[in-house]
Motif scaffolding. Structure first.
Motif, PDB file in Angstrom:
ATOM      1  N   ALA A 247      57.874  -4.020  28.063  1.00  0.00           N
ATOM      2  CA  ALA A 247      56.460  -4.308  27.835  1.00  0.00           C
ATOM      3  C   ALA A 247      55.652  -4.078  29.107  1.00  0.00           C
ATOM      4  N   ARG A 248      56.181  -4.543  30.239  1.00  0.00           N
ATOM      5  CA  ARG A 248      55.442  -4.413  31.504  1.00  0.00           C
ATOM      6  C   ARG A 248      55.291  -2.955  31.907  1.00  0.00           C
ATOM      7  N   LEU A 249      56.304  -2.137  31.620  1.00  0.00           N
ATOM      8  CA  LEU A 249      56.211  -0.716  31.947  1.00  0.00           C
ATOM      9  C   LEU A 249      55.199  -0.026  31.045  1.00  0.00           C
ATOM     10  N   LEU A 250      55.188  -0.392  29.764  1.00  0.00           N
ATOM     11  CA  LEU A 250      54.244   0.241  28.839  1.00  0.00           C
ATOM     12  C   LEU A 250      52.807  -0.078  29.225  1.00  0.00           C
ATOM     13  N   PHE A 251      52.570  -1.262  29.767  1.00  0.00           N
ATOM     14  CA  PHE A 251      51.219  -1.664  30.127  1.00  0.00           C
ATOM     15  C   PHE A 251      50.912  -1.353  31.592  1.00  0.00           C
ATOM     16  N   ALA A 252      51.870  -0.676  32.268  1.00  0.00           N
ATOM     17  CA  ALA A 252      51.688  -0.267  33.662  1.00  0.00           C
ATOM     18  C   ALA A 252      51.509  -1.454  34.605  1.00  0.00           C
ATOM     19  N   LEU A 253      52.053  -2.599  34.229  1.00  0.00           N
ATOM     20  CA  LEU A 253      52.013  -3.735  35.154  1.00  0.00           C
ATOM     21  C   LEU A 253      53.009  -3.530  36.277  1.00  0.00           C
ATOM     22  N   ASP A 254      54.129  -2.903  35.961  1.00  0.00           N
ATOM     23  CA  ASP A 254      55.081  -2.482  36.987  1.00  0.00           C
ATOM     24  C   ASP A 254      55.064  -0.963  36.981  1.00  0.00           C
ATOM     25  N   PRO A 255      55.168  -0.337  38.157  1.00  0.00           N
ATOM     26  CA  PRO A 255      55.198   1.125  38.163  1.00  0.00           C
ATOM     27  C   PRO A 255      56.509   1.628  37.569  1.00  0.00           C
ATOM     28  N   ARG A 256      56.434   2.682  36.793  1.00  0.00           N
ATOM     29  CA  ARG A 256      57.658   3.246  36.234  1.00  0.00           C
ATOM     30  C   ARG A 256      58.195   4.314  37.176  1.00  0.00           C
ATOM     31  N   ASP A 257      59.523   4.455  37.197  1.00  0.00           N
ATOM     32  CA  ASP A 257      60.132   5.504  38.024  1.00  0.00           C
ATOM     33  C   ASP A 257      60.032   6.837  37.310  1.00  0.00           C
TER      34      ASP A 257
ATOM     35  N   GLU B  72      47.912   1.862  36.097  1.00  0.00           N
ATOM     36  CA  GLU B  72      47.642   0.445  36.329  1.00  0.00           C
ATOM     37  C   GLU B  72      47.064  -0.171  35.064  1.00  0.00           C
ATOM     38  N   PRO B  73      47.098  -1.502  34.987  1.00  0.00           N
ATOM     39  CA  PRO B  73      46.652  -2.154  33.751  1.00  0.00           C
ATOM     40  C   PRO B  73      45.259  -1.718  33.311  1.00  0.00           C
ATOM     41  N   ALA B  74      44.386  -1.442  34.287  1.00  0.00           N
ATOM     42  CA  ALA B  74      43.033  -1.038  33.910  1.00  0.00           C
ATOM     43  C   ALA B  74      43.063   0.261  33.097  1.00  0.00           C
ATOM     44  N   ASP B  75      44.020   1.170  33.416  1.00  0.00           N
ATOM     45  CA  ASP B  75      44.176   2.397  32.624  1.00  0.00           C
ATOM     46  C   ASP B  75      44.614   2.057  31.212  1.00  0.00           C
ATOM     47  N   ALA B  76      45.584   1.148  31.121  1.00  0.00           N
ATOM     48  CA  ALA B  76      46.106   0.765  29.815  1.00  0.00           C
ATOM     49  C   ALA B  76      44.985   0.196  28.951  1.00  0.00           C
ATOM     50  N   LEU B  77      44.157  -0.610  29.579  1.00  0.00           N
ATOM     51  CA  LEU B  77      43.030  -1.220  28.869  1.00  0.00           C
ATOM     52  C   LEU B  77      42.098  -0.132  28.333  1.00  0.00           C
ATOM     53  N   ARG B  78      41.811   0.851  29.169  1.00  0.00           N
ATOM     54  CA  ARG B  78      40.918   1.940  28.793  1.00  0.00           C
ATOM     55  C   ARG B  78      41.495   2.732  27.618  1.00  0.00           C
ATOM     56  N   LEU B  79      42.840   2.850  27.581  1.00  0.00           N
ATOM     57  CA  LEU B  79      43.498   3.610  26.525  1.00  0.00           C
ATOM     58  C   LEU B  79      43.622   2.807  25.229  1.00  0.00           C
ATOM     59  N   GLY B  80      43.144   1.579  25.256  1.00  0.00           N
ATOM     60  CA  GLY B  80      43.214   0.786  24.039  1.00  0.00           C
ATOM     61  C   GLY B  80      44.514   0.028  23.882  1.00  0.00           C
ATOM     62  N   LEU B  81      45.231  -0.197  24.966  1.00  0.00           N
ATOM     63  CA  LEU B  81      46.420  -1.047  24.889  1.00  0.00           C
ATOM     64  C   LEU B  81      46.011  -2.477  25.210  1.00  0.00           C
ATOM     65  N   ALA B  82      46.799  -3.399  24.728  1.00  0.00           N
ATOM     66  CA  ALA B  82      46.548  -4.816  25.000  1.00  0.00           C
ATOM     67  C   ALA B  82      47.880  -5.496  25.202  1.00  0.00           C
ATOM     68  N   PHE B  83      47.898  -6.520  26.046  1.00  0.00           N
ATOM     69  CA  PHE B  83      49.188  -7.115  26.407  1.00  0.00           C
ATOM     70  C   PHE B  83      49.068  -8.622  26.568  1.00  0.00           C
ATOM     71  N   CYS B  84      49.735  -9.351  25.700  1.00  0.00           N
ATOM     72  CA  CYS B  84      49.835 -10.797  25.875  1.00  0.00           C
ATOM     73  C   CYS B  84      51.130 -11.082  26.598  1.00  0.00           C
ATOM     74  N   PRO B  85      51.041 -11.493  27.868  1.00  0.00           N
ATOM     75  CA  PRO B  85      52.252 -11.600  28.673  1.00  0.00           C
ATOM     76  C   PRO B  85      53.089 -12.823  28.306  1.00  0.00           C
ATOM     77  N   GLU B  86      54.340 -12.746  28.732  1.00  0.00           N
ATOM     78  CA  GLU B  86      55.303 -13.795  28.437  1.00  0.00           C
ATOM     79  C   GLU B  86      54.913 -15.094  29.139  1.00  0.00           C
ATOM     80  N   ASP B  87      54.503 -14.959  30.410  1.00  0.00           N
ATOM     81  CA  ASP B  87      54.174 -16.153  31.194  1.00  0.00           C
ATOM     82  C   ASP B  87      52.674 -16.410  31.128  1.00  0.00           C
ATOM     83  N   ARG B  88      52.317 -17.293  30.210  1.00  0.00           N
ATOM     84  CA  ARG B  88      50.920 -17.549  29.923  1.00  0.00           C
ATOM     85  C   ARG B  88      50.162 -18.054  31.141  1.00  0.00           C
ATOM     86  N   LYS B  89      50.769 -18.975  31.879  1.00  0.00           N
ATOM     87  CA  LYS B  89      50.084 -19.588  33.021  1.00  0.00           C
ATOM     88  C   LYS B  89      49.919 -18.600  34.158  1.00  0.00           C
ATOM     89  N   GLN B  90      50.982 -17.852  34.431  1.00  0.00           N
ATOM     90  CA  GLN B  90      50.987 -16.949  35.577  1.00  0.00           C
ATOM     91  C   GLN B  90      50.125 -15.707  35.322  1.00  0.00           C
TER      92      GLN B  90
END
Lengths: 341, 509
Positions: free
Chosen positions: B306-316, B331-349
């Motif tokens: 999930a993190r790789l798909l949303f570009a939260l972590d860089p992919r190799d 980066e996540p801002a790109d993912a957002l622009r492309l219409g992706l959305a991500f509800c992360p596992e760690d809600r607080k963090q």
């Protein structure tokens, strides 16, 4: 009344009012304002004029602190901007009456502001892209900046003899100091940006939870870079006002310890040093409190050698007054006393 | 194995924390010269048992015998003195000290020529070097630990743990950040220690590693003992069944090659998406209106995907296409622009900004996509927040309440609302129902299905297989940070379990 007391600006306002009352008690003419030489005249006007540079620097600092940063190089940037402007304006005594300048005024001011902007950008790049701790990153410029300014002046105090330059620091517009207009204008622009654009939301999101802001797609790095750059620019504007006010640029002492006053002003205004919550209006009040404090010390006739100690004690008292925990403690003690009798 | 070999025997260990019985009457027997696996899902009680064994927390009931004698210890230091050492997943070495300093920390040799003298550094280095070479670890002991690769740090941490002549060595997920080659190096060390007679307790989520290095295992579920097994007697499928508490009727081996359900173009497709130490190359394709479930044990690479798909972590590596077009996704801002959305596992963090209001949290992503130039006016913000609060049934005093004051389930809904406001093409939900009570869970699941019906592609990640099976059109199964296979949504839980248990089960059967 209770809702009023919970307003974020309530305690800073109370503090400022108390300081003014103390002054008025010792010196009844303290609050007097008169019209003289085509402008308002009095202690209050003087305080507003002198507080303007601190307000401007503190406004920039507010945004930096709101995104969990810190900029301790603002004093050095003040010195750089002052030096660049003074060197470029230059000028000298002439028989005709001392109104020549080396370079056009707009050029000198522009160059000084550009230098300040670059300083801010440098800080931003170190923090955002080199990922240095803000206090360390800006410490570099804090030390080096003053060195650069001294290098530019060759260690001399540069005196300016070109009257139009003095308008910034000691001129008046519609009866009020020009510097105050500048500070007020900057405040209004920032206030507008913070409440009528998305900038305020982004800054509070970044300060509140940088990771979450990033996940939500906020371009935190770009915003942080802009905020640091703006903080540098604000310090530059303050530098121009300060050097214009004293008609010279002293690379060694211009803006000395201004970073600490700015952090203090931001804190007094109710901005959380941990980021997230910020108040531009509070910062303006904070800057006024600090300048009033200084004025109080002079007006009480405190001997110069104990000046700093008195200031420290007053700052301590002000901080206690602003601390919610301390007020709760006082209230508890008061209730206990009331219970005993 | 005879009882003579038993080093540590724990009987009837119980421990409660406020609101939860973490351990209830658990037995554990460790034998000299054996590697023993401790298995169980999240919340099974593994960590609590380890804490009891290492003296970090005292049991409410139960007894522990060490070499036949009943003992009790109350601090990690006492446990260590009795020969029980542990290496935790994250507490590696002190990065600012050298390897030798790390290994001898707490028991530095002193200079002999005066009492209470300074540390004898040459002797420190000599001891560290001796220990490491005895264990076959090749590393310069004068180097700072922080500069070493994670795997070497892990080996050195194990060496430090056994330096004080440990009889029992507890390894808590030691391989979770190592790649395959590094795992082998660690296993060589584990086998060497085993052959020297150390009793080793090995905790991991990787099933194949259990079968590779362990002799015996104890399985826990919900704080209770399921049983002790020898590894030869319980295959991977049986182990998964024991861990999740469900019998697997039969394996659907052919289900791994299920035919594609539809032939609409992919809303998003990723080829060879990978990041070292997180995910082996994986292909993912997800179509509009489809719920793609992702199933796998903890550490299987679910969250990493999930993190790789949303570009939260860089992919190799890996190419990502949206609507058939290659896209820039750094980066996540790109993912957002492309219409992706991500509800992360760690809600607080990674999710909420606690001190901002519900309204501000909801508009944050939409406003981030609109950028600084366009401002969503206050009235529009309120309308949007009111609408989503009503639609998702978010329970809050007002939309101006700081979101941190809401309950966990309502915070989760607020984050989902944040993303719904952006009208995403693909919604990635990583454990959206974790820590959410049952009623809210059902509402959330209902929302997910409604979204998919409206044409949103949904990537649904959950540790609860049952939940994944119920909502998914297709199920991607991950195992050991790689794709284990893909199943149609109607394949059933058993098919998913047997795929999680993996090829080993099929091979052994």
């Amino acid at each position: 009344m209770k809702r009023l007391a919970q307003h974020a600006l309530f305690w800073p306002s109370v503090t400022l009012a108390l300081l003014l009352v103390v002054n008025a008690a010792f010196n009844p003419s303290f609050l007097a304002i008169s019209w003289r030489d085509g402008h308002l005249y009095g202690n209050l006007v003087d305080i507003l004029n002198r507080a303007a540079p601190l307000m401007i620097v503190s406004l920039g600092m507010t945004l930096v602190i709101a995104i969990r940063g810190l900029d301790i190089s603002v004093g050095a940037v003040v010195a750089i901007a002052a030096t660049v402007a003074a060197l470029l304006v230059g000028g000298g005594f002439s028989a005709e009456g001392a109104n020549t300048s080396e370079h056009p005024l707009w050029f000198a001011l522009g160059a000084a502001l550009l230098a300040a902007l670059v300083c801010g950008l440098w800080n931003g790049v170190l923090v955002v892209h080199a990922r240095m701790q803000p206090i360390v990153a800006t410490l570099i410029l804090m030390v080096a900046g003053r060195g650069i300014a001294q290098l530019l002046t060759g260690g001399q105090i540069i005196t300016v003899y070109y009257p139009p330059y003095f308008v910034l620091g000691s001129g008046f517009l519609f009866g009020l100091p020009v510097a105050l207009w500048i500070a007020a204008g900057l405040w209004l622009v920032l206030q507008w940006l913070a409440t009528r654009t998305a900038l305020g939301l982004f800054i509070r999101a970044i300060g509140g939870n940088p990771d979450a802001a990033r996940v939500a797609g906020v371009r935190a790095a770009d915003i942080a870079l802009c905020v640091y750059t703006f903080c540098g620019l604000a310090a530059g504007i303050a530098g121009l006002i300060i050097s214009s006010n004293v008609k010279s640029a002293d690379a060694n002492s211009a803006g000395q310890l201004l970073e600490l006053d700015a952090i203090l002003a931001v804190t007094l205004g109710g901005t959380a040093l941990t980021g997230g919550r910020f108040s531009l209006g509070g910062t303006v009040l904070g800057a006024l409190i600090i300048q009033t404090l200084t004025a109080t010390i002079y007006s009480l006739g405190v001997p110069p050698e104990v000046n700093l100690v008195v200031k420290a004690a007053l700052v301590f008292a002000v901080m206690l007054l602003q601390s919610a925990e301390f007020r709760a403690l006082v209230a508890r003690v008061a209730r206990l006393r009331a219970g005993e009798t | 194995m005879t009882d003579r070999d038993i080093v540590l025997e724990a009987r009837g260990i119980s421990r409660a924390f406020p609101g939860v019985q973490a351990l209830a009457g658990v037995d554990l027997t460790l034998r000299a010269g054996e590697v023993h696996a401790l298995m169980g899902q999240n919340g099974a009680g593994k960590s609590t048992l380890i804490k009891v064994l290492t003296g970090l927390c005292a049991p409410d009931a139960g007894s522990i015998k060490l070499l036949g004698a009943e003992v009790a210890w109350h601090t990690p230091q006492q446990a260590q003195r009795l020969g029980i050492s542990a290496v935790h997943q994250e507490s590696h070495l002190l990065p600012n000290l050298s390897v030798a300093e790390n290994i001898c920390a707490g028991r530095y040799p002193r200079q002999p020529w005066f009492k209470g003298g300074g540390i004898d550094w040459p002797e420190t280095r000599r001891r560290a070097r001796d220990l490491l070479s005895r264990l076959g670890i090749d590393v310069d002991v004068t180097r700072l630990a922080g500069g070493l690769p994670a795997a070497v740090q892990q080996l050195a941490a194990v060496a430090r743990a056994v330096a004080g002549d440990a009889r029992v060595l507890i390894l808590d997920e030691p391989t979770s950040s190592l790649d395959a080659g590094e795992v082998q190096a660690l296993f060589r060390l584990i086998r060497a220690l085993r052959d020297q007679g150390v009793a080793i307790l090995f905790v991991t989520h990787f099933l194949d590693q259990v079968y590779e290095v362990c002799d015996r295992m104890t399985v826990l579920r919900n704080g209770r003992l399921v049983g002790e097994y020898t590894c030869g007697k319980l295959d991977a499928r049986g182990l998964v069944a024991a861990m999740v508490g469900r019998e697997i009727v039969e394996a659907h081996k052919s289900a791994a090659h299920a035919p594609r359900t539809q032939e609409t173009p992919a809303a998003l497709s990723a080829r060879g998406l990978a990041r070292r130490g997180a995910l082996e190359p994986v292909d993912v394709e997800i179509r509009a209106g489809e719920v793609l479930g992702v199933a796998g044990l903890l550490g299987s690479g679910r969250t990493e995907l999930a993190r790789l798909l949303f570009a939260l972590d860089p992919r190799d590596q890996g190419d990502i296409q949206v609507d058939g077009q290659p896209v820039r996704l750094e980066e996540p801002a790109d993912a957002l622009r492309l219409g992706l959305a991500f509800c992360p596992e760690d809600r607080k963090q990674d999710g909420i900004v606690a001190e901002l209001s519900v309204r501000e949290n909801i508009v944050l992503a939409l406003q981030a996509r609109m950028g600084l130039g366009k401002f969503l006016a206050r009235a529009a913000q309120r309308e949007l927040a009111d609408r989503l609060v009503a639609a998702l049934g978010i329970k809050t005093a007002s939309i101006e309440t700081p979101v941190g004051q809401l309950s966990g389930g309502n915070q989760q809904k607020a984050i989902i609302a944040r993303w719904l406001a952006t009208r995403p093409r693909l919604l990635i939900l990583d454990e959206p129902t974790r820590g959410v009570d049952i009623a809210a869970k059902q509402e959330l699941m209902g929302e997910v299905l409604k979204l998919a019906a409206d044409g949103t592609a949904v990537l649904f990640i959950s540790a609860e297989i049952e939940e994944v099976v119920r909502v998914s059109d297709r199920i991607l199964v991950l195992r050991d940070r790689a794709k284990a296979g893909e199943l149609p949504g109607d394949a059933g839980e058993d098919a998913v379990y047997s795929l999680i248990a993996g090829g080993m089960a099929a091979g052994d059967a």
